[in-house]
Motif scaffolding. Sequence first.
Motif, mmCIF file in Angstrom:
data_model
loop_
_atom_site.group_PDB
_atom_site.id
_atom_site.type_symbol
_atom_site.label_atom_id
_atom_site.label_comp_id
_atom_site.label_asym_id
_atom_site.label_seq_id
_atom_site.Cartn_x
_atom_site.Cartn_y
_atom_site.Cartn_z
ATOM 1 N N TRP A 48 0.824 -1.204 0.000
ATOM 2 C CA TRP A 48 0.000 0.000 0.000
ATOM 3 C C TRP A 48 0.857 1.252 0.000
ATOM 4 O O TRP A 48 0.465 2.282 -0.542
ATOM 5 N N ALA A 49 2.057 1.141 0.592
ATOM 6 C CA ALA A 49 2.952 2.293 0.575
ATOM 7 C C ALA A 49 3.360 2.623 -0.848
ATOM 8 O O ALA A 49 3.408 3.779 -1.234
ATOM 9 N N PHE A 50 3.624 1.592 -1.653
ATOM 10 C CA PHE A 50 4.016 1.857 -3.041
ATOM 11 C C PHE A 50 2.876 2.502 -3.812
ATOM 12 O O PHE A 50 3.088 3.336 -4.665
ATOM 13 N N PHE A 51 1.660 2.072 -3.485
ATOM 14 C CA PHE A 51 0.523 2.679 -4.160
ATOM 15 C C PHE A 51 0.275 4.075 -3.607
ATOM 16 O O PHE A 51 -0.163 4.970 -4.317
ATOM 17 N N GLY A 52 0.589 4.260 -2.324
ATOM 18 C CA GLY A 52 0.448 5.574 -1.713
ATOM 19 C C GLY A 52 -0.869 5.773 -1.007
ATOM 20 O O GLY A 52 -1.255 6.889 -0.708
ATOM 21 N N VAL A 53 -1.586 4.711 -0.730
ATOM 22 C CA VAL A 53 -2.873 4.830 -0.057
ATOM 23 C C VAL A 53 -2.871 3.876 1.131
ATOM 24 O O VAL A 53 -2.421 2.735 1.021
ATOM 25 N N ARG A 54 -3.355 4.312 2.280
ATOM 26 C CA ARG A 54 -3.410 3.424 3.435
ATOM 27 C C ARG A 54 -4.547 3.879 4.329
ATOM 28 O O ARG A 54 -4.688 5.057 4.610
ATOM 29 N N GLN A 87 -6.547 4.567 7.716
ATOM 30 C CA GLN A 87 -6.049 5.046 9.005
ATOM 31 C C GLN A 87 -5.940 3.902 10.021
ATOM 32 O O GLN A 87 -4.960 3.804 10.743
ATOM 33 N N SER A 119 -2.079 8.116 4.138
ATOM 34 C CA SER A 119 -1.764 7.912 2.719
ATOM 35 C C SER A 119 -0.679 8.874 2.270
ATOM 36 O O SER A 119 0.203 8.506 1.494
ATOM 37 N N MET A 120 -0.763 10.113 2.771
ATOM 38 C CA MET A 120 0.226 11.107 2.374
ATOM 39 C C MET A 120 1.617 10.674 2.812
ATOM 40 O O MET A 120 2.585 10.788 2.061
ATOM 41 N N TYR A 144 -4.138 11.523 5.851
ATOM 42 C CA TYR A 144 -2.796 11.808 6.374
ATOM 43 C C TYR A 144 -1.867 10.612 6.189
ATOM 44 O O TYR A 144 -0.746 10.746 5.700
ATOM 45 N N VAL A 197 -1.988 10.435 -5.984
ATOM 46 C CA VAL A 197 -2.666 10.218 -4.710
ATOM 47 C C VAL A 197 -2.612 11.490 -3.866
ATOM 48 O O VAL A 197 -3.597 11.912 -3.258
ATOM 49 N N SER A 256 6.891 6.379 -0.752
ATOM 50 C CA SER A 256 6.875 5.671 -2.023
ATOM 51 C C SER A 256 7.568 6.477 -3.108
ATOM 52 O O SER A 256 8.400 5.959 -3.858
ATOM 53 N N TYR A 265 2.662 7.608 3.398
ATOM 54 C CA TYR A 265 3.082 6.456 2.605
ATOM 55 C C TYR A 265 3.434 6.879 1.183
ATOM 56 O O TYR A 265 4.401 6.397 0.604
ATOM 57 N N ALA A 266 2.640 7.790 0.616
ATOM 58 C CA ALA A 266 2.919 8.225 -0.747
ATOM 59 C C ALA A 266 4.259 8.937 -0.814
ATOM 60 O O ALA A 266 5.020 8.753 -1.774
ATOM 61 N N VAL A 299 1.665 7.720 -9.936
ATOM 62 C CA VAL A 299 0.574 7.194 -9.108
ATOM 63 C C VAL A 299 0.591 7.781 -7.693
ATOM 64 O O VAL A 299 -0.379 8.420 -7.283
ATOM 65 N N PRO A 300 1.678 7.608 -6.913
ATOM 66 C CA PRO A 300 1.666 8.228 -5.586
ATOM 67 C C PRO A 300 1.551 9.748 -5.647
ATOM 68 O O PRO A 300 0.938 10.355 -4.750
#
Lengths: 68, 185, 526
Positions: A22-28, A30, C285-286, C283, C331, C292, C288-289, C327-328
């Motif tokens: 999910w980190a590579f995709f950039g979405v996770r 909460q 996702s940010m 937050y 996002v 990434s 992690y993105a 992609v990221p």
Amino acid sequence: MKDDNKQPPKGTWLQIAKAVFWAFFGVRKQSDLDSDASSLTPAQVIIGGLIGAALFVMSLIIVVKIVT
Amino acid sequence: MNVTEANSVVLRKLLIFTVIMFGFGFALVPFYEKICEVTGLNNLLQADTLTENTQVDTARWVTVELDANTHGLPWQFKPLQSSVRVHPGELTQVVYEVRNNSDREINGQAIPSYSPQLLGKYLKKLECFCFSKQVLKPREVRQMPVQFLIEPGLPDDINTVTISYTFFELGNDNTVSLDISASQL
Amino acid sequence: MAAVHDHDIAHAHDHHPTGLMRWLTSTNHKDIGTMYLWFSFIMFLTGGVMALTIRAELFQPGLQIVNPEFFNQLTTMHGLVMIFGAIMPAFVGFANWQVPMMIGAPDMAFARMNNWSFWLLPPAALLLLGSFFAPGGAPAGGWTIYPPLSVQMGMGMDMAIFAIHILGASSIMGSINIITTILNMRAPGMTLMKMPMFVWTWLITAYLLVLVMPVLAGAVTMLLTDRNFGTNFFNAAGGGDPVMFQHIFWFFGHPEVYIMILPAFGIVSEIIPTFSRKPLFGYSSMVYATASIAILSCIVWAHHMFTAGMPVTGQLFFMYATMLIAVPTGVKVFNWTATMWRGSMSFETPMLFAIGFIFLFTLGGFSGVVCAIVPIDIQVQDTYYVIAHFHYVLVSGALFAIFGGAYYWLPKWTGHMYDETLGKWHFWLSMFFFNLAFFVQHFLGLAGMPRRIPDYALQFADFNMISTIGAFGFGLSQLLFLYVVLKCIRGGAKSPAKSWEGATSLEWTLPSPPPYHSFETPPVIR
């Protein structure tokens, strides 16, 4: 200073793999993030990230080999 | 562990990491050469070997134009014939002549260049003066062969190709002294 | 995020020197942050004057103002000065001011090293700019200092190489400081996942810096020894390979472009929630993105070299990898948009710059994806299309975020509100003239105008004239920014501790301006 990671890490390989994916995709989500933050250690995440990057590179190379 | 100690631990780790990455920059040099060698991208100084018997395509002619240049050294450098016609797959030998016009001993290295670029893939050189440095005594004249063949796989629409060599001067310590001042640029 | 803390009272026993010595010897993160920001602004104006000279020369076809040699020096130095002198130090300045205040730390982890890493910058800048006066002039082979040109140039190149060494050392020290501060100096209760986005982006940026800056140092060291000590790393005649320099350089160079944009992402991620009066959407996702993007940025470098000679498998690999970075990044853009969605938005100057950032950075990102496609890149390589692309991500990306951040935190730093009307003028003038200057360059590039040339074919004349007018408008608009900042420092309406209604992070619990020593007793984060 931070000794709050005394309890043994509970992160399984599956959880690391999920977090890295999910980190590579950039979405996770909460809630997932919270469980990641509590159970994964930085070393696990870094190793997972490196493995993930290597897999990513290899999959790209395979795709390239297929199309050329 | 108090904050100051913890900080110096992080500092030490990051400094070591920095030094490693500085070394990594230099490690990229042999790594790059290895990759080029493995993939066969950049073997300017090695003779090619013929793995199988190449079929000579007698139905087809390719004109090979020969070109010679010098870069900042007092040599006269030319091919004995300006072009040859060859069949793809046919082993051909051409001769270049080089003359040292100066009164000193000079080391030179020839660097090949092909046109079209694609030719590099199909040109196999079994012998070339460009594989090693050439040392010419004052006023020496030398004739040097190039033995090559063009593989029949060369695309059909290419009928004329150019093989060019440029001699660069090597210093005694194997350096090239490109005598170009900034004002000339 | 609320915080309870003892109000820091000015220390009676605090005898820090005054005048010039205060700045020379300061180990205070706020002083050093201020110096970083002023240094970068001075370098911004210096590089800007170079840019305007370039644009003035290109106003009409033919050679009018500068000769081609000097033109090449200007394009090269404009790039080096803006990247290493303006954008990067500006972000380090923001980090110095904001990171300790946002995580509740009293100062940076290594205060003396902090002073050192700033004071390396002015000598490096003098060395870099001094190369103009060296025999043969400044480096003129493009900011990427590719051999063989960079091996052949005069001693100005050596000066630039040393300047890059010093600037690199400064960046590395700054990064080590920032990483250590973030990892070790957080207030109790400030877990990593509670940190403001700006701190997160800087943590990741700092890691990228210590990863790639030493590689650049190695690359320019090899250039230096090739030039002066007879090695043959990049000399084809001596068995070296000039293309290898390009690989090593872009191994640094591509993460470098993310080094220049990730802190901008961080600033925008602070501004958007404040003026939308909503917490940042996604937050986690940010975070992690950002991570990434940082990892992916290390495996795409060769997309800068599609025309340098590469097997088709290599071209395809780097093309796919590059397109996947979108992609990221996408996002992030969606997250900012979602943050604004149904927020009670207001449009003060920082918000205008942040929205301008999202809009124009996305445009620049898209032209980046276009350039990532190998057949198109072979067409637009070294044309004005590329110039337009990276000015959209660096000027309307990084620089707009810097402006936005400056307006956002100026009330905190100075204790005065800036002049809102003039700030808005600054935004709209910048926005208008920026697009005037750079949008037409897309057309110039697609029509085939090469970059780094002082003269051009007649059919490019109209667009070049428009672009030059835009560039001068943009350049002059920045003087308005200088005026607004000076006016804000000298006075204006008092700013409350929380200058913006929707602001939530820790620095807004301090009075405006914050005391010289803040958070000496760590705040407690609930």
